[in-house]
Design a protein around this motif. Structure first.
Motif, PDB file in Angstrom:
ATOM      1  N   LEU A  71       0.833  -1.206   0.000  1.00 40.74           N
ATOM      2  CA  LEU A  71       0.000   0.000   0.000  1.00 40.74           C
ATOM      3  C   LEU A  71       0.863   1.250   0.000  1.00 40.74           C
ATOM      4  O   LEU A  71       0.559   2.243  -0.678  1.00 40.74           O
ATOM      5  N   LEU A  72       1.943   1.211   0.764  1.00 42.35           N
ATOM      6  CA  LEU A  72       2.839   2.358   0.870  1.00 42.35           C
ATOM      7  C   LEU A  72       3.503   2.646  -0.468  1.00 42.35           C
ATOM      8  O   LEU A  72       3.507   3.788  -0.960  1.00 42.35           O
ATOM      9  N   MET A  73       4.060   1.615  -1.102  1.00 42.99           N
ATOM     10  CA  MET A  73       4.773   1.815  -2.356  1.00 42.99           C
ATOM     11  C   MET A  73       3.824   2.149  -3.503  1.00 42.99           C
ATOM     12  O   MET A  73       4.224   2.788  -4.481  1.00 42.99           O
ATOM     13  N   ALA A  74       2.564   1.739  -3.403  1.00 48.17           N
ATOM     14  CA  ALA A  74       1.567   2.093  -4.416  1.00 48.17           C
ATOM     15  C   ALA A  74       0.977   3.474  -4.154  1.00 48.17           C
ATOM     16  O   ALA A  74       0.098   3.917  -4.896  1.00 48.17           O
ATOM     17  N   GLU A  75       1.465   4.133  -3.089  1.00 44.98           N
ATOM     18  CA  GLU A  75       1.008   5.477  -2.697  1.00 44.98           C
ATOM     19  C   GLU A  75      -0.485   5.509  -2.379  1.00 44.98           C
ATOM     20  O   GLU A  75      -1.152   6.517  -2.569  1.00 44.98           O
ATOM     21  N   LYS A  76      -0.982   4.376  -1.875  1.00 46.63           N
ATOM     22  CA  LYS A  76      -2.369   4.345  -1.408  1.00 46.63           C
ATOM     23  C   LYS A  76      -2.475   4.814   0.036  1.00 46.63           C
ATOM     24  O   LYS A  76      -3.570   5.130   0.508  1.00 46.63           O
ATOM     25  N   VAL A  77      -1.347   4.820   0.755  1.00 45.59           N
ATOM     26  CA  VAL A  77      -1.263   5.416   2.091  1.00 45.59           C
ATOM     27  C   VAL A  77       0.003   6.257   2.149  1.00 45.59           C
ATOM     28  O   VAL A  77       0.949   6.051   1.375  1.00 45.59           O
ATOM     29  N   ASP A  78       0.028   7.212   3.077  1.00 44.32           N
ATOM     30  CA  ASP A  78       1.195   8.083   3.236  1.00 44.32           C
ATOM     31  C   ASP A  78       2.193   7.520   4.235  1.00 44.32           C
ATOM     32  O   ASP A  78       3.395   7.763   4.143  1.00 44.32           O
TER      33      ASP A  78
END
Length: 218
Positions: A71-78
């Motif tokens: 999620l982090l690397m897909a920029e779905k979360v900061d």
């Protein structure tokens, strides 16, 4: 060349954050991925402080299982709170605690004492697994020969284990009371598992005022 480009992008992000700070701007929204293993009450005090200090910022808590880094690397979360058995060079990690994951089952699931339960005996009963929130992320910690029951959340997994329908690992804070009462027993069959729990962000990512407060104080 790639390293040079990454360095320039980092500098650009830092400059943007500097300009935002000069203007007194804070994040409109901040998305935080939180592992389903993590006790939400640990966040409560900090969230109250953020509510008072940054009343215009909307926080999004994305509860996830075994998918925080994706999620982090897909920029779905900061930012993301996750268990980190290994570390990626593309992510910044700040360890905030450790967590143990005892292997547990209801006391009547097996006919023998917990210390006598063998791997072969485990394989005769369902392993209850909280599946990854990300369909592309592999499920981990599986005993290949055992039948599997997959669930979406830790609460359901715990309920199934208490009902004597299978075995599996749960974070220690979720089962301490049940173990003390004898509602669940610890199985030493597959050994101990302890993971560092980390607050993470993308490497080189410049946080705004709200993100920095979380990074520094959690």
């Amino acid at each position: 060349m790639i390293a040079r480009i990454r360095h320039l992008l980092d500098q650009a992000q830092q400059f943007e954050a500097f300009v935002r700070d000069l203007k007194g701007e804070v994040e409109t929204d901040l998305r935080i991925g939180v592992s389903s293993n993590f006790p939400i009450p640990r966040l409560a005090k900090l969230l109250k402080e953020l509510k008072q200090a940054f009343p215009t910022t909307t926080l999004h808590l994305e509860i996830q299982t075994a998918s925080g880094e994706r999620l982090l690397m897909a920029e779905k979360v900061d930012m993301a709170i996750l268990g980190a058995p290994a570390r990626s060079p593309f992510i910044d990690y700040r360890q905030i605690s450790e967590m143990s994951f005892p292997l547990v089952a209801a006391p009547d699931l097996f006919a023998m004492k917990p210390e006598a339960v063998s791997k072969a005996e485990l394989e005769r009963h369902p392993q209850v697994v909280a599946k990854s929130s990300d369909e592309k992320a592999p499920n981990t910690g599986l005993l290949e020969a055992a039948p599997k029951w997959f669930v979406n959340d830790m609460s359901t997994k715990k309920d199934l284990l208490l009902a004597g329908l299978g075995w599996g690992r749960l974070p220690d804070h979720m089962v301490e009371a049940e173990i003390a009462r004898g509602d669940l027993v610890c199985l030493p069959t597959l050994g101990d598992l302890t993971l560092p729990i980390c607050l993470t962000k993308r490497a080189g990512q410049v946080l705004g005022p709200v993100g920095r407060r979380i990074w520094e104080q959690l």
